[in-house]
Design an enzyme around this catalytic site. Structure first.
Site, PDB file in Angstrom:
ATOM      1  N   HIS A  15      31.814   0.776  47.878  1.00  0.00           N
ATOM      2  CA  HIS A  15      33.174   0.718  48.406  1.00  0.00           C
ATOM      3  C   HIS A  15      33.415   1.984  49.229  1.00  0.00           C
ATOM      4  O   HIS A  15      33.016   3.084  48.824  1.00  0.00           O
ATOM      5  CB  HIS A  15      34.171   0.636  47.253  1.00  0.00           C
ATOM      6  CG  HIS A  15      35.588   0.466  47.683  1.00  0.00           C
ATOM      7  ND1 HIS A  15      36.344   1.525  48.151  1.00  0.00           N
ATOM      8  CD2 HIS A  15      36.387  -0.623  47.738  1.00  0.00           C
ATOM      9  CE1 HIS A  15      37.548   1.093  48.457  1.00  0.00           C
ATOM     10  NE2 HIS A  15      37.608  -0.216  48.216  1.00  0.00           N
ATOM     11  N   ASP A  17      35.819   4.093  49.805  1.00  0.00           N
ATOM     12  CA  ASP A  17      36.417   5.253  49.148  1.00  0.00           C
ATOM     13  C   ASP A  17      35.445   5.897  48.164  1.00  0.00           C
ATOM     14  O   ASP A  17      35.389   7.127  48.015  1.00  0.00           O
ATOM     15  CB  ASP A  17      37.702   4.865  48.423  1.00  0.00           C
ATOM     16  CG  ASP A  17      38.807   4.451  49.376  1.00  0.00           C
ATOM     17  OD1 ASP A  17      38.838   4.970  50.504  1.00  0.00           O
ATOM     18  OD2 ASP A  17      39.630   3.595  49.000  1.00  0.00           O
ATOM     19  N   LYS A  18      34.664   5.075  47.485  1.00  0.00           N
ATOM     20  CA  LYS A  18      33.679   5.615  46.547  1.00  0.00           C
ATOM     21  C   LYS A  18      32.501   6.268  47.267  1.00  0.00           C
ATOM     22  O   LYS A  18      31.884   7.217  46.768  1.00  0.00           O
ATOM     23  CB  LYS A  18      33.197   4.508  45.607  1.00  0.00           C
ATOM     24  CG  LYS A  18      34.145   4.269  44.452  1.00  0.00           C
ATOM     25  CD  LYS A  18      34.082   5.413  43.477  1.00  0.00           C
ATOM     26  CE  LYS A  18      35.457   5.888  43.095  1.00  0.00           C
ATOM     27  NZ  LYS A  18      35.474   7.196  42.485  1.00  0.00           N
ATOM     28  N   GLU A  43      36.298  17.394  51.091  1.00  0.00           N
ATOM     29  CA  GLU A  43      36.868  16.077  51.382  1.00  0.00           C
ATOM     30  C   GLU A  43      35.971  15.352  52.388  1.00  0.00           C
ATOM     31  O   GLU A  43      35.411  15.973  53.298  1.00  0.00           O
ATOM     32  CB  GLU A  43      38.272  16.214  51.975  1.00  0.00           C
ATOM     33  CG  GLU A  43      39.210  17.137  51.195  1.00  0.00           C
ATOM     34  CD  GLU A  43      39.633  16.556  49.861  1.00  0.00           C
ATOM     35  OE1 GLU A  43      39.445  15.338  49.644  1.00  0.00           O
ATOM     36  OE2 GLU A  43      40.134  17.321  49.026  1.00  0.00           O
ATOM     37  N   GLU A  56      37.181  23.575  51.997  1.00  0.00           N
ATOM     38  CA  GLU A  56      37.105  25.024  51.810  1.00  0.00           C
ATOM     39  C   GLU A  56      36.020  25.325  50.785  1.00  0.00           C
ATOM     40  O   GLU A  56      36.040  24.765  49.674  1.00  0.00           O
ATOM     41  CB  GLU A  56      38.445  25.579  51.325  1.00  0.00           C
ATOM     42  CG  GLU A  56      39.585  25.438  52.319  1.00  0.00           C
ATOM     43  CD  GLU A  56      40.155  24.030  52.352  1.00  0.00           C
ATOM     44  OE1 GLU A  56      40.359  23.508  53.470  1.00  0.00           O
ATOM     45  OE2 GLU A  56      40.365  23.451  51.287  1.00  0.00           O
ATOM     46  N   LYS A 161      34.141  -5.293  44.474  1.00  0.00           N
ATOM     47  CA  LYS A 161      35.252  -4.979  43.586  1.00  0.00           C
ATOM     48  C   LYS A 161      35.256  -5.934  42.406  1.00  0.00           C
ATOM     49  O   LYS A 161      34.774  -7.068  42.504  1.00  0.00           O
ATOM     50  CB  LYS A 161      36.605  -5.126  44.305  1.00  0.00           C
ATOM     51  CG  LYS A 161      36.942  -4.081  45.330  1.00  0.00           C
ATOM     52  CD  LYS A 161      38.357  -4.321  45.866  1.00  0.00           C
ATOM     53  CE  LYS A 161      38.810  -3.213  46.794  1.00  0.00           C
ATOM     54  NZ  LYS A 161      40.212  -3.413  47.226  1.00  0.00           N
ATOM     55  N   PHE A 226      32.846 -12.557  52.530  1.00  0.00           N
ATOM     56  CA  PHE A 226      32.915 -11.101  52.466  1.00  0.00           C
ATOM     57  C   PHE A 226      31.609 -10.543  53.049  1.00  0.00           C
ATOM     58  O   PHE A 226      30.752 -10.047  52.324  1.00  0.00           O
ATOM     59  CB  PHE A 226      33.126 -10.644  51.023  1.00  0.00           C
ATOM     60  CG  PHE A 226      33.379  -9.166  50.841  1.00  0.00           C
ATOM     61  CD1 PHE A 226      33.500  -8.292  51.913  1.00  0.00           C
ATOM     62  CD2 PHE A 226      33.518  -8.635  49.564  1.00  0.00           C
ATOM     63  CE1 PHE A 226      33.728  -6.937  51.732  1.00  0.00           C
ATOM     64  CE2 PHE A 226      33.742  -7.285  49.360  1.00  0.00           C
ATOM     65  CZ  PHE A 226      33.843  -6.425  50.453  1.00  0.00           C
ATOM     66  N   ASP A 234      36.452  -0.954  56.286  1.00  0.00           N
ATOM     67  CA  ASP A 234      37.619  -0.149  55.935  1.00  0.00           C
ATOM     68  C   ASP A 234      37.191   1.311  55.876  1.00  0.00           C
ATOM     69  O   ASP A 234      36.134   1.621  55.322  1.00  0.00           O
ATOM     70  CB  ASP A 234      38.174  -0.595  54.576  1.00  0.00           C
ATOM     71  CG  ASP A 234      39.494   0.052  54.225  1.00  0.00           C
ATOM     72  OD1 ASP A 234      40.121   0.645  55.131  1.00  0.00           O
ATOM     73  OD2 ASP A 234      39.902  -0.030  53.060  1.00  0.00           O
ATOM     74  N   ALA A 235      37.965   2.200  56.445  1.00  0.00           N
ATOM     75  CA  ALA A 235      37.656   3.626  56.338  1.00  0.00           C
ATOM     76  C   ALA A 235      37.790   4.074  54.883  1.00  0.00           C
ATOM     77  O   ALA A 235      38.617   3.561  54.127  1.00  0.00           O
ATOM     78  CB  ALA A 235      38.589   4.442  57.230  1.00  0.00           C
ATOM     79  N   ARG A 240      40.902   8.456  46.803  1.00  0.00           N
ATOM     80  CA  ARG A 240      41.820   7.316  46.899  1.00  0.00           C
ATOM     81  C   ARG A 240      41.628   6.292  45.788  1.00  0.00           C
ATOM     82  O   ARG A 240      42.236   5.225  45.826  1.00  0.00           O
ATOM     83  CB  ARG A 240      41.680   6.625  48.261  1.00  0.00           C
ATOM     84  CG  ARG A 240      42.375   7.359  49.373  1.00  0.00           C
ATOM     85  CD  ARG A 240      42.784   6.452  50.506  1.00  0.00           C
ATOM     86  NE  ARG A 240      41.691   5.649  51.036  1.00  0.00           N
ATOM     87  CZ  ARG A 240      41.737   5.050  52.228  1.00  0.00           C
ATOM     88  NH1 ARG A 240      42.812   5.171  52.995  1.00  0.00           N
ATOM     89  NH2 ARG A 240      40.713   4.340  52.653  1.00  0.00           N
ATOM     90  N   LYS A 241      40.796   6.598  44.813  1.00  0.00           N
ATOM     91  CA  LYS A 241      40.582   5.660  43.707  1.00  0.00           C
ATOM     92  C   LYS A 241      40.787   6.373  42.373  1.00  0.00           C
ATOM     93  O   LYS A 241      39.973   6.268  41.451  1.00  0.00           O
ATOM     94  CB  LYS A 241      39.190   5.049  43.806  1.00  0.00           C
ATOM     95  CG  LYS A 241      39.061   4.006  44.907  1.00  0.00           C
ATOM     96  CD  LYS A 241      39.860   2.755  44.592  1.00  0.00           C
ATOM     97  CE  LYS A 241      39.850   1.738  45.727  1.00  0.00           C
ATOM     98  NZ  LYS A 241      40.739   2.153  46.843  1.00  0.00           N
ATOM     99  N   LYS A 261      35.705  18.725  43.891  1.00  0.00           N
ATOM    100  CA  LYS A 261      36.364  19.930  43.389  1.00  0.00           C
ATOM    101  C   LYS A 261      35.513  20.589  42.318  1.00  0.00           C
ATOM    102  O   LYS A 261      35.068  19.933  41.372  1.00  0.00           O
ATOM    103  CB  LYS A 261      37.736  19.590  42.809  1.00  0.00           C
ATOM    104  CG  LYS A 261      38.712  19.036  43.837  1.00  0.00           C
ATOM    105  CD  LYS A 261      40.038  18.660  43.196  1.00  0.00           C
ATOM    106  CE  LYS A 261      41.015  18.095  44.231  1.00  0.00           C
ATOM    107  NZ  LYS A 261      42.291  17.671  43.624  1.00  0.00           N
ATOM    108  N   LYS A 265      39.187  24.088  39.521  1.00  0.00           N
ATOM    109  CA  LYS A 265      40.338  23.240  39.845  1.00  0.00           C
ATOM    110  C   LYS A 265      40.713  22.431  38.607  1.00  0.00           C
ATOM    111  O   LYS A 265      39.966  21.544  38.182  1.00  0.00           O
ATOM    112  CB  LYS A 265      40.028  22.284  40.999  1.00  0.00           C
ATOM    113  CG  LYS A 265      40.142  22.907  42.389  1.00  0.00           C
ATOM    114  CD  LYS A 265      38.996  23.817  42.719  1.00  0.00           C
ATOM    115  CE  LYS A 265      39.015  24.245  44.184  1.00  0.00           C
ATOM    116  NZ  LYS A 265      37.988  25.280  44.450  1.00  0.00           N
ATOM    117  N   ASP A 267      42.801  20.165  38.225  1.00  0.00           N
ATOM    118  CA  ASP A 267      42.906  18.725  38.456  1.00  0.00           C
ATOM    119  C   ASP A 267      41.743  18.004  37.798  1.00  0.00           C
ATOM    120  O   ASP A 267      41.910  16.920  37.240  1.00  0.00           O
ATOM    121  CB  ASP A 267      42.879  18.416  39.966  1.00  0.00           C
ATOM    122  CG  ASP A 267      44.220  18.600  40.629  1.00  0.00           C
ATOM    123  OD1 ASP A 267      45.230  18.632  39.908  1.00  0.00           O
ATOM    124  OD2 ASP A 267      44.263  18.725  41.866  1.00  0.00           O
TER     125      ASP A 267
END
Length: 392
Positions: A15, A17-18, A43, A56, A161, A226, A234-235, A240-241, A261, A265, A267
């Protein structure tokens, strides 16, 4: 008896995003491998024929980011331009700066790298102490990757998916109500073959037979086609997941993404240790469900708050559990990093199929790394410590 439905989704490593998550974490791992104290915020954006890596980084490492990107794409299976991005021929752009010295001032003294709140969650719905919908959705996407990479289903492509709806009775899983699978495929295969093959070789082998009955609904490639997928369809962007990465929507999320990260971090490291603590609470039999929230201020080591909540069948109060958890677990960033070994290059394997609920046998050929990984935040090694802290 009250009944309800809850749905969670998972996506394959192909996918878009992955793909971005795996590239970001692969860059992180390469940096940590030669300089464990690297500070990384990486990123990635992927689209047709292009990967852009930005962020960074402060490090003593010297890595070749285009080679890392191409290696990640190749492992995932994007090795043909017809798939929309080819590891060998795609363009790779980079824009990397150093970490802000203002942030470094707080982190250098052992403080958190940012403010924010993180959540950890555990429930006895599954042996992995994960919510059933997300755990079963991940099982399907892992199986999609396995049958593709092993060659068992040669017409499968990397993108895909799954979605699993579980019917609950009085808050406990009763049956699997609906399964949705969308799998990218070659042009030369018909919809009926796709449906029959995926039910037989992907869905049926991984779902608990006790939860699948004759009334279970299957939606396989519901649009009927598909073929165009991955970064071509899709970009993709890092981060985003975040619900797929965690608990599928059961249990709250603080909003911070993980991939790319380094462990300073919070997060990332805060969410990992919150899961570790919540899992040990449930494994100790102190509650059949537990959510833990941590909150931090930038540059401050100790969390500003520790909350234990969402208990079910609890043996003690939330207040007593919060006290015991705070006594047993070191929630400072340096303490988390040391006890969980988070300066090791372990992160690429987290970037697909969830950061939680993973066991060594959940292995996929070359998926997100070269070998199976057991993550230290999945250990239930503080059960007796928690019981002792509670005087039981």
């Amino acid at each position: 008896m009250a009944r309800s439905l809850f749905t969670s989704e998972s996506v394959t490593e192909g996918h878009p995003d992955k793909v971005a998550d795996q590239i970001s974490d692969s860059v992180l791992d390469h940096l940590l491998a030669s300089d464990p104290k690297s500070r990384v915020a990486c990123e990635t954006l992927v689209t047709t024929g292009l990967a852009l890596v930005a962020g960074e980084v402060s490090t003593q490492s010297n890595v070749n980011i285009p080679d890392i990107v191409r290696g990640a794409l190749s492992r995932i299976g994007y090795t043909d331009a017809d798939y929309g991005i080819d590891a060998l021929t795609c363009s790779v752009l980079t824009s990397i700066d150093q970490q802000s010295s203002d942030i470094a001032m707080g982190v250098d003294t052992g403080g958190a790298g940012d403010q924010g709140m993180m959540f950890g969650y555990a429930t006895n719905e599954t042996p992995e102490l994960m919510p059933a919908p997300i755990q079963y959705a991940h099982a399907i996407t892992r199986q999609l990757a396995y049958v593709r990479k092993s060659g068992e289903i040669p017409w499968l492509r990397p993108d895909g998916k799954s979605q699993v709806t579980v019917e609950y009775e009085d808050g406990r899983p009763l049956r699997i109500h609906t399964v949705v699978v969308s799998a990218q495929h070659s042009e030369d295969v018909g919809h009926s073959e796709i449906t029959n093959t995926l039910i037989e070789k992907v869905i049926t082998p991984v779902l608990p037979k006790t939860l699948v009955d004759d009334d279970c609904v299957f939606h396989i490639n519901p649009t009927g086609r598909f073929v165009t997928g991955g970064p071509h369809g899709d970009a993709g962007l890092t981060g985003r997941k975040i619900i797929v990465d965690t608990y599928g929507g059961l249990g709250r999320h603080g909003g911070g993404a993980f991939s790319g990260k380094d462990p300073t971090k919070v997060d990332r490291s805060g969410a990992y240790t919150a899961r570790w603590a919540a899992k040990n609470v449930v494994a100790a039999g102190l509650s059949t469900r537990c959510e833990i929230q941590l909150a931090y201020a930038i540059g401050v080591a100790e969390p500003v708050s520790v909350l234990v909540t969402d208990l079910r069948d609890a043996q003690v109060s939330e207040y007593e559990l919060a006290r015991a958890v705070s006594e047993v677990f070191d929630f400072t960033p340096s303490g988390i990093i040391e006890r969980l070994g988070l300066r090791a290059p372990i992160y690429t394997s987290t970037a697909a199929y969830g950061h939680f609920g993973r066991t060594p046998e959940m292995r996929i050929p070359e998926a997100g790394g070269s070998e199976a990984q057991f993550f230290p935040w999945e250990l239930t090694d503080r059960v007796e410590d928690l019981k002792n802290a509670l005087g039981s």
